[in-house]
Design an enzyme around this catalytic site. Structure first.
Site, PDB file in Angstrom:
ATOM      1  N   LYS A 107       0.831  -1.206   0.000  1.00 56.65           N
ATOM      2  CA  LYS A 107       0.000   0.000   0.000  1.00 56.65           C
ATOM      3  C   LYS A 107       0.863   1.253   0.000  1.00 56.65           C
ATOM      4  O   LYS A 107       2.058   1.227   0.336  1.00 56.65           O
ATOM      5  CB  LYS A 107      -0.920   0.012   1.225  1.00 56.65           C
ATOM      6  CG  LYS A 107      -0.202   0.236   2.566  1.00 56.65           C
ATOM      7  CD  LYS A 107      -0.086   1.710   2.919  1.00 56.65           C
ATOM      8  CE  LYS A 107       0.668   2.019   4.190  1.00 56.65           C
ATOM      9  NZ  LYS A 107       2.073   1.622   4.275  1.00 56.65           N
ATOM     10  N   GLY A 112      10.521  -2.383   5.487  1.00 54.95           N
ATOM     11  CA  GLY A 112      10.855  -1.143   6.177  1.00 54.95           C
ATOM     12  C   GLY A 112      10.852   0.081   5.299  1.00 54.95           C
ATOM     13  O   GLY A 112      11.492   1.075   5.618  1.00 54.95           O
ATOM     14  N   GLY A 145       3.910  -1.206   3.385  1.00 59.11           N
ATOM     15  CA  GLY A 145       3.001  -2.202   3.939  1.00 59.11           C
ATOM     16  C   GLY A 145       3.446  -3.635   3.767  1.00 59.11           C
ATOM     17  O   GLY A 145       2.619  -4.540   3.658  1.00 59.11           O
ATOM     18  N   SER A 146       4.753  -3.875   3.777  1.00 64.31           N
ATOM     19  CA  SER A 146       5.249  -5.236   3.563  1.00 64.31           C
ATOM     20  C   SER A 146       4.809  -6.180   4.676  1.00 64.31           C
ATOM     21  O   SER A 146       4.442  -7.336   4.417  1.00 64.31           O
ATOM     22  CB  SER A 146       6.779  -5.243   3.439  1.00 64.31           C
ATOM     23  OG  SER A 146       7.387  -4.735   4.624  1.00 64.31           O
ATOM     24  N   SER A 147       4.834  -5.711   5.928  1.00 63.90           N
ATOM     25  CA  SER A 147       4.446  -6.596   7.034  1.00 63.90           C
ATOM     26  C   SER A 147       2.960  -6.916   6.983  1.00 63.90           C
ATOM     27  O   SER A 147       2.547  -8.048   7.271  1.00 63.90           O
ATOM     28  CB  SER A 147       4.808  -5.957   8.385  1.00 63.90           C
ATOM     29  OG  SER A 147       4.080  -4.762   8.599  1.00 63.90           O
ATOM     30  N   GLU A 183       0.174  -7.694  12.969  1.00 62.16           N
ATOM     31  CA  GLU A 183       0.754  -6.356  12.850  1.00 62.16           C
ATOM     32  C   GLU A 183       1.101  -5.780  14.232  1.00 62.16           C
ATOM     33  O   GLU A 183       2.102  -5.085  14.386  1.00 62.16           O
ATOM     34  CB  GLU A 183      -0.240  -5.428  12.149  1.00 62.16           C
ATOM     35  CG  GLU A 183      -0.267  -5.573  10.638  1.00 62.16           C
ATOM     36  CD  GLU A 183       0.880  -4.811  10.007  1.00 62.16           C
ATOM     37  OE1 GLU A 183       0.732  -3.635   9.673  1.00 62.16           O
ATOM     38  OE2 GLU A 183       1.960  -5.426   9.869  1.00 62.16           O
ATOM     39  N   ASP A 211      -2.868  -0.452   7.060  1.00 62.40           N
ATOM     40  CA  ASP A 211      -2.087  -1.272   6.124  1.00 62.40           C
ATOM     41  C   ASP A 211      -2.757  -2.620   5.881  1.00 62.40           C
ATOM     42  O   ASP A 211      -2.878  -3.067   4.722  1.00 62.40           O
ATOM     43  CB  ASP A 211      -0.675  -1.500   6.667  1.00 62.40           C
ATOM     44  CG  ASP A 211       0.190  -0.261   6.609  1.00 62.40           C
ATOM     45  OD1 ASP A 211      -0.365   0.844   6.511  1.00 62.40           O
ATOM     46  OD2 ASP A 211       1.429  -0.390   6.680  1.00 62.40           O
TER      47      ASP A 211
END
Length: 388
Positions: free
Chosen positions: A19, A155, A159-161, A208, A219
């Site tokens: 995102k 990082g 919105g990778s996590s 998250e 996210d």
């Protein structure tokens, strides 16, 4: 997210998008409005039983292909065998005591996670993986291989996590038959129904929280629905049904930073200086709400007879002003800027463009609005100067 069955190898693959936050970073954590939309870049989780198939095989393997590392556990290990499992149909946060137990399984002596490519963010992600696996597996003690692939940098504010948590939760729900809707026809098509999507989104938020402490939830909502949305912590998210087509260029500064540390820093500053910080957050909120007004005005202008070209020009002008204001509030007011982000904004201004940070700031990524009249040559020149 998107689900793909691979029946020939009895595997399940689920992917979810990253995102960008267009407006409202940090303010959203404190109850204000944010506007975010999905990217074409995705993370996928594939769940495969061990081969040859053996129901007595109890080894869980997590393969992180992007850093060429994996980790293994068995359900007989004391910590995993004695944990009281949450109810899969009732998402619940991970307790501090349980988190400590799970984190004891993340580092050595468990092979794979001492790989030099592993970062603290990876370690938190593995702890989130274990919690979500324990929460959604029910009474299933069979071994599985979980393979993770991602197009999203870690990082960077994309919105990778959340994409990881959403794709993982979707894969776990499919593998272990966790259906809030009891498995409706819509879900069998590869995309979750609304009830199931809300349920998966709530579980992804628990992952998250393990990784970021006090995330806004925006996210994982974008990753779950793959759509532009408006988000507040009090009201949750609402999909923006009509969105104009905008050209956005993403620049990854490759400056690492911790979302959790940055979010907590803004919270501490707000507690210490409420008379200054709260009006700043209110201004960020107003910018987000005004952007929604400009989106509506764009369609109203077209419906009133204005040409698409003129309506889009007006919209881009207004959004550029809002982006510039939002950037100054984030950096000068909330203190989440970075020299690399400032440089992107400086180069943008020289080219008559507008940029702002996206996500937590402190590095990560910047977004640049490219008006539809911007020529390919001008874009190439801008990109070349950014690279230099």
């Amino acid at each position: 997210f998107r689900l793909v069955h691979a029946h020939l190898i009895m595997s399940v693959r689920v992917s979810a998008p990253g995102k960008v936050i267009l407006f409202g970073e940090h303010a959203v954590v404190q109850g204000k409005t944010a506007i975010a939309t999905a990217l074409s870049l995705r993370t996928s989780v594939t769940v495969t039983p061990p081969r040859p198939a053996d129901p007595k095989q109890t080894t869980i393997t997590l393969a992180l292909h992007d850093v060429h590392a994996d980790a293994k556990w068995t359900w007989e290990q004391d910590v995993l065998a004695n944990i009281v499992k949450p109810d899969p149909l009732h998402p619940a946060p991970c307790s501090e005591s349980l988190f400590s137990q799970l984190f004891s399984l993340v580092g050595p002596p468990y092979q794979g996670l001492e790989h030099p490519g592993i970062t603290p963010e990876h370690m938190k992600g593995v702890a989130a993986f274990l919690y979500l696996l324990l929460s959604l597996r029910g009474d299933n003690n069979q071994g599985f291989i979980f393979s993770v692939n991602s197009e999203l940098p870690i990082g960077a504010g994309l919105g990778s996590s959340a994409a990881f948590c959403v794709s993982l939760v979707g894969a776990l729900a499919e593998t272990f038959n966790v259906w809030k809707c009891n498995g409706c026809e819509k879900c069998s098509s590869g995309y979750p129904c609304h009830e199931q999507a809300v349920h998966l989104n709530q579980w992804a938020l628990q992952g998250e929280r393990i990784m970021h402490g006090n995330p806004s939830g925006v996210d994982n909502a974008v990753a779950t629905h793959g759509h532009a949305l408006k988000f507040t912590k009090a009201a949750g998210y609402s999909l923006i049904e009509k969105t104009p087509t905008l050209r956005i260029l993403i620049t990854n500064t490759k400056v690492p930073r911790s979302t959790k540390i940055l979010v907590e820093g803004v919270l501490r500053k707000t507690e210490a200086y409420p008379a200054i910080m709260k009006p700043t957050l209110d201004l960020v909120h107003t910018i987000s709400e005004q952007a929604l007004v400009y989106f509506d005005n764009y369609f109203n202008e077209i419906n009133g007879g204005t040409s698409v070209d003129d309506a889009l020009t007006n919209l881009e002008k207004h959004l550029g002003v809002l982006m510039n204001l939002n950037q100054h509030l984030l950096t000068g007011g909330l203190g989440v800027g970075h020299a690399a982000l400032d440089k992107v904004c400086e180069i943008s201004a020289r080219h008559g463009l507008t940029s702002k940070l996206t996500g937590a700031g402190g590095g990560g990524c910047a977004i640049t609005l490219l008006p539809h009249s911007t020529s390919p040559g001008s874009v190439d020149q801008f990109k070349q100067e950014i690279r230099e």
